[in-house]
Write an enzyme that holds these catalytic residues in place. Sequence first.
Site, PDB file in Angstrom:
ATOM      1  N   ARG A  15      50.391  46.362  65.689  1.00 31.68           N
ATOM      2  CA  ARG A  15      50.197  47.931  64.722  1.00 31.68           C
ATOM      3  C   ARG A  15      48.600  47.647  64.272  1.00 31.68           C
ATOM      4  NH1 ARG A  15      53.597  52.157  66.135  1.00 31.68           N
ATOM      5  NH2 ARG A  15      54.816  50.187  67.615  1.00 31.68           N
ATOM      6  N   SER A 103      52.161  54.223  70.506  1.00 31.16           N
ATOM      7  CA  SER A 103      53.359  54.604  70.269  1.00 31.16           C
ATOM      8  C   SER A 103      53.220  56.172  69.983  1.00 31.16           C
ATOM      9  CB  SER A 103      54.959  53.904  69.791  1.00 31.16           C
ATOM     10  OG  SER A 103      55.852  54.343  70.122  1.00 31.16           O
ATOM     11  N   HIS A 104      53.753  56.592  69.111  1.00 31.71           N
ATOM     12  CA  HIS A 104      54.155  58.074  68.814  1.00 31.71           C
ATOM     13  C   HIS A 104      53.153  58.001  67.681  1.00 31.71           C
ATOM     14  CE1 HIS A 104      56.501  55.639  66.281  1.00 31.71           C
ATOM     15  NE2 HIS A 104      56.072  56.200  65.186  1.00 31.71           N
ATOM     16  N   LYS A 113      52.841  45.408  72.175  1.00 28.71           N
ATOM     17  CA  LYS A 113      54.205  44.952  72.572  1.00 28.71           C
ATOM     18  C   LYS A 113      53.902  43.736  73.377  1.00 28.71           C
ATOM     19  CE  LYS A 113      55.743  49.346  72.187  1.00 28.71           C
ATOM     20  NZ  LYS A 113      56.498  51.080  72.108  1.00 28.71           N
ATOM     21  N   ASP A 237      57.454  60.289  74.309  1.00 27.04           N
ATOM     22  CA  ASP A 237      56.671  59.410  73.806  1.00 27.04           C
ATOM     23  C   ASP A 237      55.138  59.396  74.028  1.00 27.04           C
ATOM     24  OD1 ASP A 237      57.885  57.579  73.931  1.00 27.04           O
ATOM     25  OD2 ASP A 237      57.136  56.935  72.590  1.00 27.04           O
ATOM     26  N   ASP A 239      53.443  56.364  75.318  1.00 24.34           N
ATOM     27  CA  ASP A 239      53.697  55.388  75.892  1.00 24.34           C
ATOM     28  C   ASP A 239      55.435  55.672  76.747  1.00 24.34           C
ATOM     29  OD1 ASP A 239      55.753  54.863  73.986  1.00 24.34           O
ATOM     30  OD2 ASP A 239      55.322  52.334  73.931  1.00 24.34           O
ATOM     31  N   ASP A 241      57.995  55.189  75.866  1.00 26.78           N
ATOM     32  CA  ASP A 241      60.371  54.480  76.262  1.00 26.78           C
ATOM     33  C   ASP A 241      60.989  55.030  75.569  1.00 26.78           C
ATOM     34  OD1 ASP A 241      59.057  54.455  73.186  1.00 26.78           O
ATOM     35  OD2 ASP A 241      58.103  51.788  73.787  1.00 26.78           O
ATOM     36  N   ARG A 242      60.713  56.713  75.330  1.00 26.55           N
ATOM     37  CA  ARG A 242      61.769  57.811  73.782  1.00 26.55           C
ATOM     38  C   ARG A 242      61.759  58.722  74.649  1.00 26.55           C
ATOM     39  NH1 ARG A 242      60.299  58.578  68.819  1.00 26.55           N
ATOM     40  NH2 ARG A 242      58.227  58.122  69.023  1.00 26.55           N
ATOM     41  N   HIS A 324      64.927  55.419  71.581  1.00 31.80           N
ATOM     42  CA  HIS A 324      64.778  53.799  72.621  1.00 31.80           C
ATOM     43  C   HIS A 324      66.122  54.329  72.898  1.00 31.80           C
ATOM     44  CE1 HIS A 324      60.695  52.598  71.780  1.00 31.80           C
ATOM     45  NE2 HIS A 324      61.347  53.120  69.945  1.00 31.80           N
TER      46      HIS A 324
END
Length: 459
Positions: A15, A103-104, A113, A237, A239, A241-242, A324
């Site tokens: 990241r 992501s966030h 990832k 979020d 992407d 995944d949450r 997650h």
Amino acid sequence: MTTLAREIFKAYDIRGIVGKNLTEEVVELVGQSIGTEAVEKGVKAIVIGRDGRHSGPAFAKALAKGIQSTGTNVIDVGCVATPMTYFAAHHLKTYSAVMITGSHNPPDYNGLKMMLAGETLAGERIQALYERIVNKGFVTGNGSYETTSITDAYLDNIVGHIQLKRPLNIIVDAGNGVAGAFAPTLFKRLGCTVTEMFCEVDGNFPNHHPDPAKPENLVDLKNALANSDAELGLAFDGDGDRLGVVTKSGEIIYPDRQMMLFAADILERNPGSEIIFDVKSSGLLGKWIKDHGGKPLMWRTGHSFMKAKLKETGAPLAGEMSGHIFFKERWFGFDDGIYAGARLLEILSAHANPTEILNNLPQCPSTPELHIDCKAEGEQHALIAKLLEVADFPEAVETISIDGLRIEFEDGFGLARASNTTPVVVIRFEGHTEAALQRIQARFKEELLKVDNSLTLNF
């Protein structure tokens, strides 16, 4: 050689800031490194996907070039949610994937990832990618490149096994993240009436930040629920995944309470199973799991660590306070906010009043995630290391140090841990009463100021 910043190789992903420590050249080198590891493991092809960030297309091109240069084939699934890239790895039987996502994090961040031969890369395996780049230990070859869409397969799979007992009326707030392109379609196919908020994918995130862990990002959703006939609000979020959940009455159902509902449902079919949750989760969750015939297991925060523990234990469910949720029962064991939303709707569709079911889940006075900002990357780890050395809690019932420092008191807990994604120390508190919460916060403040009396503490 291109400047390679070690600090972007984090505990469970890569990241960095676009154009500064994360460039197309760096992404190509990562592609060469992971492609070489793929060759060594006998992996023939890697799926790549990207979220809606503006740097995504150029990074995808660079990543593909790096992977192909090792002789490993690339299957590009385009702009998708992170869990759709994981799904593609299973569906296309590569069991290997790289998702380009920030992501966030703010719009100027991006990252990768990675999953190889069925294992999510974390810890030492991510550091090994860095070492391989430094040592230029790459194999060479000429891998192929193809594009494919897995959207229909992903949606069909979920629609094929999720059965709602009645249609629900919901609002979906995607915060202009990539989930906006898929989640409303899925929920409509499941029979729901869906009002879309900020579902146009825009990497600038012009309305609010796509991070449902922060209450301020759910204000628009709360207002929309108050002014409509919708029964429930789901937020995602950047992407996908949450999952964030808001009830009709405006109450945020944080993921540790979502886990209560999911655990109770799964334990009906899988009595005695282990249910995994992270160190940030409510102390009430472990008790709930026991009361419902399961075995609670607390573990480290981080999607890679969770997935590894899920695989090791064979547990049917794991979840993190950040949102997650990992379903192994009826799904693949990766974190998928969109799928978690579908499972939630399936459970709630058996009830006339979803808000009542959700609001009645046990809770104590607690804080959301609080942050102590550090000046530079790495300082958060040094601060926690020092805290572990000097902290003294003689009144502790239990001291847990699997991930930072969590102190269990008779009437609540306090936690301080180093973030693995940004230079912050993450803090969380819970008390059985408001007075207990205040006391626990004061005790942690006392111990943290022993480490550094110049800290700015917002609790």
